[in-house]
Structures are given as C-alpha cells and as structure tokens.
Motif scaffolding. Structure first.
Motif, PDB file in Angstrom:
ATOM      1  N   ARG A 147       0.961  -1.294   0.066  1.00 21.76           N
ATOM      2  CA  ARG A 147       0.115  -0.038   0.628  1.00 21.76           C
ATOM      3  C   ARG A 147       0.751   1.103   0.241  1.00 21.76           C
ATOM      4  NH1 ARG A 147       0.481   1.825   5.258  1.00 21.76           N
ATOM      5  NH2 ARG A 147       0.441   0.194   6.576  1.00 21.76           N
ATOM      6  N   ARG A 148       0.428   2.133  -0.050  1.00 21.93           N
ATOM      7  CA  ARG A 148       1.224   3.596  -0.433  1.00 21.93           C
ATOM      8  C   ARG A 148       0.723   4.166   0.920  1.00 21.93           C
ATOM      9  NH1 ARG A 148       4.508   6.151  -4.052  1.00 21.93           N
ATOM     10  NH2 ARG A 148       4.907   8.041  -3.346  1.00 21.93           N
ATOM     11  N   ASP A 149       1.840   4.669   1.682  1.00 19.17           N
ATOM     12  CA  ASP A 149       2.655   5.604   2.458  1.00 19.17           C
ATOM     13  C   ASP A 149       2.520   6.587   2.240  1.00 19.17           C
ATOM     14  OD1 ASP A 149       2.286   6.367   4.760  1.00 19.17           O
ATOM     15  OD2 ASP A 149       3.823   5.118   5.483  1.00 19.17           O
ATOM     16  N   ASP A 150       1.822   7.503   2.554  1.00 14.79           N
ATOM     17  CA  ASP A 150       1.672   9.204   1.769  1.00 14.79           C
ATOM     18  C   ASP A 150       2.141   9.890   2.908  1.00 14.79           C
ATOM     19  OD1 ASP A 150       0.491   8.942  -0.613  1.00 14.79           O
ATOM     20  OD2 ASP A 150      -1.652   8.954   0.229  1.00 14.79           O
ATOM     21  N   ASP A 151       1.688   9.341   3.777  1.00 15.26           N
ATOM     22  CA  ASP A 151       3.039  10.284   4.681  1.00 15.26           C
ATOM     23  C   ASP A 151       3.952  10.275   4.670  1.00 15.26           C
ATOM     24  OD1 ASP A 151       0.523  10.593   6.408  1.00 15.26           O
ATOM     25  OD2 ASP A 151       0.737   9.583   7.498  1.00 15.26           O
ATOM     26  N   ARG A 152       4.844   8.672   3.928  1.00 15.08           N
ATOM     27  CA  ARG A 152       6.100   8.777   4.147  1.00 15.08           C
ATOM     28  C   ARG A 152       6.944   8.632   2.910  1.00 15.08           C
ATOM     29  NH1 ARG A 152       5.742   5.455   8.641  1.00 15.08           N
ATOM     30  NH2 ARG A 152       5.888   3.914   7.532  1.00 15.08           N
TER      31      ARG A 152
END
Length: 201
Positions: free
Chosen positions: A39-44
């Motif tokens: 999944r994409r971790d937008d925070d990092r």
C-alpha cells in the motif's frame, strides 16, 4: 504440493492442541498461508509491504502485528523441490514424486499477556512440533506419505520484522515477541492423480 493449505491446517491443529492449549492462548490467531501486500504510505511518500491472508476471491485480511491478539501465527510458503522416484522396470511410468515444501512459521506475541519469554515460547512450539503426520489425517488427499521436519529458528526480532515488513520503521516494544521457525513438509504422491479442483479444500 496439492492440498498445501490443508496440510498447514493439520500442523496448526497439532500446535493448537499440543502447544497452545492453555487459556492464555485461547484468543490468539492461528492463520494459514500469508502473502505479501503493498500500500502507499503518503506520510512517508513510500510503498510499504506487509503480510495478508488472501481468500479465493482475492480479498486480503491484514495480519500485521497488533495488540488485537495475545499471539498470532501464520505461515509463508518459500519454495518447493521435487524428486522423481526411479521407475521400477522397463516401460514403467516415472510418476512417483517426493515433494519438499519449505515453509516459514512466523510467531508474534506479547510476553506480558502470555506470561512467556520469546525463548520459552519458541521452545514450547518446536519441542511439540509434529514430526510425523498420521495417515488418517490426510486420507483422501491422494498422498502416500506426509512428514514435517524442523530446520531452524530465527529469534532476531529486528531481522524477522524486516523480512515481514518493508518500508515500515522497526519499532517493537520490549514486551513484543517476534520470531520465525523454518520447517519442511515432505509428501509423496503420484503425478497425474489430482484433478485441478480437488486441490482446493
């Protein structure tokens, strides 16, 4: 190997009955074969990888480490090797196979909830691991022999975490247990004896 999920469930049932039968483990999760999901971790601004259980419809259930369960176990199928048994005489079809499936059992738990150290939990499971599987447990699956062979354990929490979780910072609490046990399932069978749909339990 045909019926791999079924054989792993037999191993889970044995572990549950002989190792984790105490009340402290009663609310634990004993899962089957896990696969990687991303999944994409937008925070990092990165993509992370974590273990999930996937059903035949393709729906995944996240089984990442959490405090939901006092103990969580799941398996990963790593690789397979095949050895053909030599034909008995001239003209015999060489179709008897010994298949060896390398599997990793991942165990996550909370020492303060199960009242065991990581080392003692690993010893509890490995000392009661099913070496032989009785024929009546796999009767009807077209297998002539099944065995489970322990190979080794990795008790380095950080190393196991980094194998299971990519792109996620290592941050386990002191009371968290995480280790893996590698084992091999050996099975003998005849090629061509399985119908495609029989392989699903």
């Amino acid at each position: 190997m045909p019926f791999t999920s079924t054989l792993i469930q037999i191993i889970n049932d044995h572990i549950s009955a002989h190792c984790l039968c105490d009340a402290r483990f009663s609310n634990g999760m004993m899962a089957g074969i896990a696969h990687d999901a991303t999944r994409r971790d937008d925070d990092r601004n990165t993509v992370v990888q974590y273990p999930v259980l996937v059903d035949l419809a393709g729906d995944g259930t996240d089984i990442s480490i959490s405090d939901t369960y006092p103990i969580t176990l799941y398996h990963r199928v790593l690789s397979k090797t095949y050895t053909m048994k030599p034909a008995g005489s001239f003209g015999d079809r060489q179709n008897e196979v010994t298949e060896k499936t390398d599997v990793k059992l991942v165990v996550a738990a909370w020492s303060n909830r199960i009242s065991l150290s990581q080392e003692d939990l690993e010893a509890l499971i490995t000392s009661n691991f099913p070496d032989t599987i009785a024929p009546d447990q796999y009767a009807g699956y077209q297998l002539s022999r099944v065995a489970a062979v322990l190979q080794g354990s990795n008790l380095n929490r950080e190393q196991v975490f980094k194998e299971e979780y990519k792109g996620i910072p290592y941050d386990l609490k002191p009371e968290q247990i995480l280790f893996s046990i590698k084992y091999q399932i050996e099975a003998d069978y005849r090629k061509g004896c399985f119908k495609l749909l029989e392989c699903q339990s």
